[in-house]
Design a protein around this motif. Structure first.
Motif, PDB file in Angstrom:
ATOM      1  N   UNK A 194     -36.660 -41.813 -19.815  1.00 42.14           N
ATOM      2  CA  UNK A 194     -36.742 -43.278 -19.658  1.00 42.14           C
ATOM      3  C   UNK A 194     -36.337 -43.718 -18.260  1.00 42.14           C
ATOM      4  N   UNK A 231     -45.584 -40.376 -22.515  1.00 37.32           N
ATOM      5  CA  UNK A 231     -44.598 -39.299 -22.643  1.00 37.32           C
ATOM      6  C   UNK A 231     -45.318 -37.988 -22.958  1.00 37.32           C
ATOM      7  N   UNK A 290     -30.381 -48.087 -28.085  1.00 39.32           N
ATOM      8  CA  UNK A 290     -30.127 -46.711 -27.676  1.00 39.32           C
ATOM      9  C   UNK A 290     -30.641 -45.724 -28.708  1.00 39.32           C
ATOM     10  N   UNK A 326     -42.198 -49.390 -21.330  1.00 37.89           N
ATOM     11  CA  UNK A 326     -40.949 -49.742 -22.005  1.00 37.89           C
ATOM     12  C   UNK A 326     -40.648 -51.218 -21.780  1.00 37.89           C
ATOM     13  N   UNK A 344     -40.666 -36.074 -20.713  1.00 35.47           N
ATOM     14  CA  UNK A 344     -40.548 -37.406 -20.125  1.00 35.47           C
ATOM     15  C   UNK A 344     -39.139 -37.958 -20.295  1.00 35.47           C
ATOM     16  N   UNK A 363     -36.873 -41.719 -30.447  1.00 38.53           N
ATOM     17  CA  UNK A 363     -38.271 -41.750 -30.041  1.00 38.53           C
ATOM     18  C   UNK A 363     -38.548 -40.730 -28.929  1.00 38.53           C
ATOM     19  N   UNK A 364     -37.737 -40.731 -27.892  1.00 34.79           N
ATOM     20  CA  UNK A 364     -37.961 -39.765 -26.807  1.00 34.79           C
ATOM     21  C   UNK A 364     -37.742 -38.328 -27.286  1.00 34.79           C
ATOM     22  N   UNK A 366     -34.618 -45.744 -29.131  1.00 35.98           N
ATOM     23  CA  UNK A 366     -35.335 -45.090 -28.034  1.00 35.98           C
ATOM     24  C   UNK A 366     -34.953 -43.622 -27.902  1.00 35.98           C
TER      25      UNK A 366
END
Lengths: 288, 288, 288, 288, 288, 288
Positions: free
Chosen positions: A121, A75, D37, A36, A119, D43-44, D40
């Motif tokens: 962050x 991830x 924010x 990241x 996963x 994405x996660x 990501x």
């Protein structure tokens, strides 16, 4: 602007899921040495390039997008280490809460509690990724050193992770990521070479303005004065070729001699001005 | 262990106190480019040196103690910019609350509210110093790059501060600090030279274990495939001398194909398994 | 458990709204010296009291609930400083975007951008409140000192805010809060008195187990050895009455002599083991 | 994996550079309501979708990549507000340090000091972006509510920024971003509709296991008991259609009655066990 | 203002203390999905309600006070899981330091080291609670979505904790908390229903001002252009009923074309202006 | 300014390395009760002393330098617990990756991953040291209470660590550190004694300006009004000797009665002004 497709950048397979290794992999996602950081660092550096430096903008953005793909790979690796348990283990899990306990005693609690076995962050200690990790200084030479450092600690991390697993899938993925870090270290060094004479960073500051008595002196702070140890950094021509290393001690600049702050700060500790007997305060405090 | 005396390392004088400059100086104290970072970074790096590397421990500790003295100088500069107003201004301050307002509209509130017009361990935006800024990886080559980067962004910051003040005292202090950053950049480069062949960091990892198809390839992520742009980083011998740069694209590794997490995670979004018709879930959910 | 009603604990009136003062007031809400800290600190301390200490649980919870009311008062004060502009000013605001600019140039951006001109759980520099501010150690004596400290810095902050405003409503509110901090300082001191002999904290650790050569010696770290300055803390009976102050220097404990880390950490900086000639490394690295 | 090209997603023009607006724009980059924010977060969330939910993975990833382009647009807007001063202003800047002061008194110090007049991964108050802002719970219904919330506060922020500028270029860029937030709110609501019956989240937890005496009761904590105010949330069928709202008070569960911690914690505040006279401690402390 | 009494809101019993579960429970106290967040979030939302919205202020404050009681319950549960070991286990603990080790290898170190075996304002990974978790935007619709999200992730967390324990006391406490989260989800949805037409949030911004070419288009960022997948979010009437969904791609807005920053920023990387040959720099740098 | 030499301040020996204890020791380095906090706290307090208070500057700086030496001792202890495994264990480590797993399952991941088995500037839960831990208020009395608190929680931590190890080397090191904390508690109390009458802090604020109706009243927030419990803090002369304790309840200050924010904030939740029927909004919104 950005695009995506449905494939991972490189295969991610896990033969024997290992929740503890899933915890370790977090460092490579959200840690200061992780993906990241580099993805966003290269992106912010690219965003600030002026139009005259389109090659550098390209260089940075190409690699930024590559690093986004590494986050995705890692991830995926975390999820597979937490979830791809063989069928009997998963069936057992449904019947036996103890399996959950086993999965978590060596793992990271929030991967289960906050992310449903995926996963996050965060780093391996569980700390959230921070924008503070990102360096984009506006000066390309400083930024290239930040990038070399990021790829050095990043490759170091990846080699440590490589040593901690015996899973062939994980070793294969890490061997790929380690290779990419080798390339990235090389490409940022190459960019620095292209930039020409960059030392001392920033090169555009006229060195005649810096204090020329102390700009190439190694300053010993040893309690007892030492002899010049004759190291590479205490004598001979400096690395930037613009000075001669010497060996000395701290010059000393007198006692700071601060004034008191204005009374409205209420820094005075005691009603009588304390036991320190500085009568001058009384004079002013009566005016208050 | 450590010692101190009563003198500053170098004179700190302020002719015309400027609360706004006091705010800017905070970046050089508690910011990511600041002196707390380098002092503690060199200290933690020193703490981890094995007995065979006493020279490096010395090198790092000498400079760590020097940097502590820079924190002291900058904290003194902050206090003097906030407090050493001339006598009439200070007298007026006692009578006229508006002066406080003036001092703060352009300053940093917590320097007054939390510190009584003194320096704080925060940056120019008011964020607290963080241990996250400190890099001490255990590998000296990685650490030296971290130090070069820290001194590069540190010197860049100091030159920007130099441009923002006309106060001769402040310019003199900054000219000294800029000079020290010149030396420190040079000394860490010198240490790197002494360490010998360090690329790619970490040098002790056998490169035969990394994926040798991708360790010197520049990977373009451009949406439309590009031609090799013939840059220093896309062809020719690599900087570490151990490979040949090439130009390619992301290899691709298939779709991730994740399994569902165990049911106890309650990742299922809807009671009927949603509108997605994946009947396989019903099989298992009836066992629940 | 907790209850509430519709009233503020004490009146909060603002005669002349001042967005800059609204920024300053944030320190008293979400700052380390603020009301969120004390409310939650006393609450967590109360939560941990064993059943034998119901009086202390009561004492702490009574004041925790009081402090929650202070957060409400201060949040109301922020809103009123940001919003209760007189009608003509508010009308003008609708027609003239410049008014927004004026309200914000001296204010805190996120009070507008993130909270619609209301208070936030942040300090005057805009940093978020952190659970790290809260001290609840499990030992009541340590906790009482934490509380005295919190009320000392809290009252100091409130007096500084009092000096920074001329608004009668704000001065009245702050005079109330300052009074409460006076009481709270006194009540935590009273609790400490009731606890009996608490020094050194924790009193339950047998002092015979601590190193009795150094437990009452003032340790000078001055570079040049000094004479005993004959201060209260360098001679005479100690404050806890259990020792005699003396004056000395750091004892010294030899060089740390660390071993190298295992090879899998890849701490080795260079391929040849560097230029440092420590041949012992070669022995082990060949086994790798 | 990800790709990029050289274009912005939408034009970014600034007619009259405004350093203070550059500070405000930071909230839309690195703030909790900002584009880092959402990029990501989506994405996660995508990274964790199992293979049965490929449509949702696609949906999330499509928008994640779009949001990356918004970060780029906003970063460009920051640079243009800080740098694209007209030629005479820039020439003057070279001769007159006061211009720097002017640019910074209303701006964010670190945009100059740390980023050379570019955007940073921080919010409008200068706080670093945090991985804590990202919600990816593993449960799609919970995630969709997190996304609706993110786009609601995001659009609110964008409308506030729209009101704070008169620059036609900035208004045009914000009108585009506001439109995208309208779409994104709608698309996440649409996804929720597709998921079917999702309330209460998580729908897969059998409601018979929750305490059915309290799952549809509005619990008043008013100090004096109130009458049912006959609001939508105190009577009638519940929104999820699975219960009937009622109105009540907190049930009460007795005093917590904690035991003391083990002695090795040294929670005992005083040597005599304090003034609380719990003699039982003496019995055990003599064994210590 | 606030009040309290001596009872817990609901019974908290632990039959078999489990230090590892005490670690997990921290997520429900100080985590982003936890009770500190909702208690303070509802409180700050309540503090900002104008006098016309007293019902909403009441609604929010009633539940804020309820959530404070949940923190108390969970903190009690942590203490009981760490301390209420049966008498033989506690006696043994006094004689055998190994028991401490056992309690901690699976627990959270700071619960012992910093809190004497009590709860802390941190999450399950040990990160401090942050004011950043709190959303109080000033707009009730945005806030209600934030609340629905908080209760959705909160209930999800509670169900996961429920699955991880077999202790009947803990299951009973969690069944109560899960029930309350059911109610709270419902009540915030009810409040949203009462507010009327709120989409897109904020509803008060005139949609004619947003870019109407892109406010209902699903924007695909797939590398290869895709066909419209005919999903609920790519065609048909939008959820807010104010537009028609369509399917398109990113419009593209040209290259950013940034100017260089002023020279005082020292963004120039090299003394000769680098290898990039932009002669225009030489013109200005000679004036420096 | 600062100096150093090559010795530790006191011996640090580890007989049986224990990676889990290495994790615990981190609290004493980077935790809120740790040595980084006190070293930097005393340093920043010293930096702010005016020239009239040279004795206090000396006092603070002497101990700051001592505490720096404690960081070094503890960092050495961490390295020795992680690395000084006996030769056979280290040899085995080279052959058997499982040993790494064993070292880490009970340890802190980042000590290996980020630091190569060395100490880090983090606490036992792995959170980074924060500048927020440092208190230097500008008022010496407030600072002395902060120091007493820091040494009280610091000694408490050290005694807990002492109980958790059986290693004679570690016990000896901790016995030394506990002794120093005894001294430091005493010396800050002594400094407070010297300052004279300091209560209530800050003593320089004229108590006639505080609200004298509430400055010595214990304020009960119990739901049902209680009788005066006749505690030390509810009756009798106050600890500062300047008032008489009394017992009362919260005075109450009416409903806050906030105005709405200006329209540009878009705080209005719904298009029709919601179900609340406040027609006054329509009047103004038509002007928008």
């Amino acid at each position: 602007m950005f695009y995506h497709d449905n494939e991972l950048q490189y295969e991610v397979e896990v033969e024997e899921p290992d929740p503890q290794f899933a915890k370790m992999l977090q460092e490579a996602i959200g840690g200061v040495e992780g993906e990241m950081r580099v993805a966003l660092q290269y992106m912010f550096q690219a965003f600030g390039q002026p139009k005259e430096r389109q090659e550098y903008r390209n260089l940075l953005m190409e690699t930024a997008a590559e690093e986004l793909g590494h986050i995705e790979m890692l991830a995926t690796a975390v999820s597979k280490n937490l979830q791809d348990a063989p069928e009997e283990m998963r069936r057992e899990a449904r019947e036996n809460d103890a399996v959950i306990d086993a999965m978590m005693s060596g793992g990271q609690p929030r991967q289960a509690l906050s992310a449903g076995l995926h996963a996050m962050p965060v780093d391996a200690n569980g700390n959230a990724f921070s924008g503070n990790f990102i360096v984009a200084s506006g000066n390309l030479a400083a930024d290239m050193y930040a990038n070399i450092m990021a790829e050095s600690t990043g490759r170091l991390l990846a080699t440590r992770l490589y040593e901690m697993t015996d899973d062939p899938g994980m070793k294969d993925m890490l061997a790929y990521l380690i290779a990419r870090d080798t390339m990235h270290q090389n490409q940022w060094h190459a960019a620095l070479e292209e930039l020409g004479e960059t030392l001392p960073v920033p090169a555009s500051f006229d060195q005649e303005k810096e204090n020329q008595d102390f700009n190439y002196e190694f300053m010993s702070t040893f309690r007892e004065e030492r002899e010049n140890p004759h190291e590479r950094w205490t004598e001979g021509v400096s690395i930037d070729g613009k000075g001669e290393f010497s060996f000395g001690t701290q010059p000393g600049g007198g006692n700071p001699q601060l004034e008191k702050a204005i009374e409205q700060m209420h820094n005075e500790a005691s009603q009588a001005g304390g036991s320190m007997g500085d009568s001058s305060i009384d004079d002013t405090s009566t005016n208050e």
